[in-house]
Each structure stands twice: as C-alpha cells, then as structure tokens.
Design a protein around this motif. Structure first.
Motif: not given
Length: 382
Positions: A202-203, A276-277, A337-338, A343-345
């Motif tokens: 979620v952006v 959100c992320d 995309a990258g 995303r967790e790191s």
C-alpha cells in the motif's frame, strides 16, 4: 515579557505553515509573551492561548488572490502600532511588506505553476503569480532576518540576491506522538478497516491536487505502467483535494485503475499512514516537505525528489529512495517494483531515522526560531 506580531494566511493544523505558526504562538504564550496574529482564520487552539490576540484579515469570496492585499494592509497596520512598542514582526514571504523577520516557507521565484485548465483561469493565475513575485522580491530585500525552512530554501534566497548573513535555517517540527511507528495491532486495524489485504503493498500519496507541483501526474503514469506489466498488486492511496481531483478520479476510472483510492482531504493522515507501506512524492518543487517527514517518522520509506528541501535530511542509508527526476515515471515505477521485492529489509532501516526526527518536535522548532530572532536586535542587520 516581549511582544510579537505574526502575519500569516491561517493558523491551525491543516498545513505545515499553519501548524508552524500555531507552534510558535503556543511557545511564546507559554513564555508569557504577548502575541498578536494577523490571519484570515485562526483555530480554537490559538484563540485559547493566554496573551494571544487574533486580528482578522477578511478573505473576500474565499479567494487567496483577493485576500492577499487585505492581509498585507491589516498586517502593516498592526506592525506600525506594535513595532512602536518594540514588538518583533514576523511575516511570510511577500504576504506583508514589513522589514523585520521573514519566515520563508515557499519561494515563488523557484517554481512556476503549470495548470491544465483552459480559458481564463490559467491567465488569471499567471497574473497572480507575477504579483507574488513582485511582493516577494520587495519583502526579501527589506527583511533584517530571513528564516528558511531548509537549506534548499536558503539557497533559493541567495540566488535572489539575499546576503547569506541575513539567512538562518530552522526546520519544521513534528508531532512525534502522532507520527510514530505503529504497533502490529494498530497497523492491522487500519488495513482491515480500509480493505487492504495483509500482503498487499500500500503506497500513499499526500498532497494537494490543484496543480502539478506535487507530481501526482508522474505517480499516475508510474502506477499505470506497473499495472500494464500484470504483476503489480499494490494499492495507491491518494490523500488530498484540489481543483484537479475530479479529473483524476475520472481518468483512473476510465483507465481501469481501480487500485487507486482517492480519499480527498483527510484529517486522519497519521492513522492512515500507519497502515501503509511507503509514500511517494516526486515533487517538482518542495521547499521542505513535512508530509515526507511525517511518513518517515511513521516508519515508512518515502520516495521523494532529490531537489526537495526534505531530501537534505536523508541519511546515506536512505538516499537510494531519492528520485533524480520528478518527470521520470518509468524510473519511479522501477523504484517501486524494486522496493516491493525487498520492502521488509528497506523498512528495517527506518526506526533509527524515525526516532531522530521525532526528537525535533514543534517546541524544538519554536525554541530555535525564537533564538535566531532574538540574536538579531531590532533595527540592526545580522
């Protein structure tokens, strides 16, 4: 006990400049100073402060263009009265032509707005913009002290011929208790309430949609490209209103981009960011970028233009999030995309940054601001 006059458009919690003035007034009031505020509107919080007086500057028909000369006139009236008593007068940009302290949150000469509308509106807006440029040049040349909200803004002032010795930099503060990394339960509650699946990226995009300065058109193109590849399952949450909002809603509907959720203006941005992320802000001009700081404080990686003032606060570990070109939708799509693949790191880099930024709250900002002003005597040039 000192006396201060603050001249600004509005005072409250709606925008960075409004919030900054509220924080300054709160600090001065707690110090026991007498505070006068000339503004179009003032929040109940301001009106409740001890020793604080609001002098309304009407805004005819709700128009900023029509209200600007009124703000200038009312501001100069009170500046003449109060400066005779030794008051410090704080104006903003070209909003009031008085030569004491100028708190610079935006430099109109640094960005020429681009409007999509046809007919007389773009012409009228260009005339208004030219008026802002003239007022700005006059106000900056008269100021004894200019306090910029970033080093980027300070550089813009130097390009306009302002001597470096008259400029200080004070970053905006933050509400560290509101904008903080959420607990797992808080995050899950927001996502469940909004219908976002646990694994979905979620952006967020937070900003006005009145023109193209914030770069939503770049975000839209990047999002459309990601969806064309058929492997993108993200949700784009757009928080902000403006004249172009209906057109963007229709364009997304016609383009089949149901993954873009237009939420309009929100007062619960902190709560929504908790679910959100990441945040995207490919802004074409941003003197600072409080929304980006709020996202970082919440623990979100924030993709922002390298030219934005807030970018100077990014430590080396976060500089891969800086966007070289706010026009480059393809580069933004590749960056998203990258990020989604790791995303967790990336998120693990944020806690230390969040903690550092949240220490510099609104009181910290106000203390630094007042210290800068009081280091420059009335009638003198720094």
């Amino acid at each position: 006990m000192g006396t201060w006059l603050l001249v600004t458009g509005d005072v409250g919690r709606r925008g960075a400049m409004d919030r900054a003035h509220l924080a300054l007034a709160e600090y001065l009031s707690l110090r026991g100073d007498e505070v006068h505020v000339v503004a179009h509107s003032a929040s109940e919080e301001l009106l409740a402060l001890a020793g604080t007086h609001w002098h309304a500057a009407p805004k005819p028909a709700g128009s900023v263009a029509l209200g600007s000369p009124v703000l200038d006139a009312v501001g100069r009236y009170w500046a003449r009265r109060l400066s005779a008593r030794g008051a410090r007068v704080v104006v903003n940009g070209g909003n009031c032509l008085w030569g004491d302290v100028n708190w610079v949150h935006y430099v109109h000469a640094a960005y020429a707005p681009d409007f999509e509308a046809r007919g007389w509106r773009p012409f009228a807006r260009r005339l208004v913009h030219e008026g802002y440029l003239r007022a700005e040049r006059t106000a900056f040349s008269r100021a004894r002290l200019l306090i910029a909200n970033s080093h980027r803004t300070a550089e813009d002032l130097r390009r306009l011929g302002v001597p470096a010795g008259r400029i200080r930099v004070v970053y905006c503060g933050i509400e560290g208790e509101r904008f903080r990394p959420p607990s797992a339960s808080e995050r899950e509650a927001v996502r469940a309430g909004q219908g976002w699946r646990p694994e979905q990226p979620v952006v967020a995009f937070v900003g006005a949609l009145g023109d193209r300065r914030k770069g939503f058109d770049t975000v839209y193109k990047a999002w459309a490209e990601l969806h064309r590849k058929g492997t993108w399952d993200g949700v784009l949450v757009v928080m902000g209103s403006g004249a172009e909002l209906p057109a963007w809603r229709e364009r997304a509907r016609a383009g089949g981009l149901s993954s873009i959720q237009f939420l309009g203006f929100r007062t619960d941005v902190a709560r929504l960011l908790a679910g959100c992320d990441a945040l995207v802000a490919p802004t074409r001009y941003e003197s600072y970028g409080l929304g980006v700081v709020e996202a970082l404080c919440t623990g979100l990686p924030a993709f922002v233009s390298r030219g934005a003032g807030v970018a100077e606060r990014y430590p080396p570990s976060l500089r891969p999030l800086l966007l070289e070109d706010p026009e480059d939708a393809r580069a933004l799509a590749e960056a998203l995309a990258g990020w989604a693949s790791r995303r967790e790191s990336v998120r693990a880099e944020l806690p230390a940054v969040s903690e550092l930024l949240r220490r510099e709250d609104w009181r910290y900002m106000a203390e630094r601001f007042v210290s800068c002003v009081e280091s420059v005597p009335l009638g003198g040039v720094p």
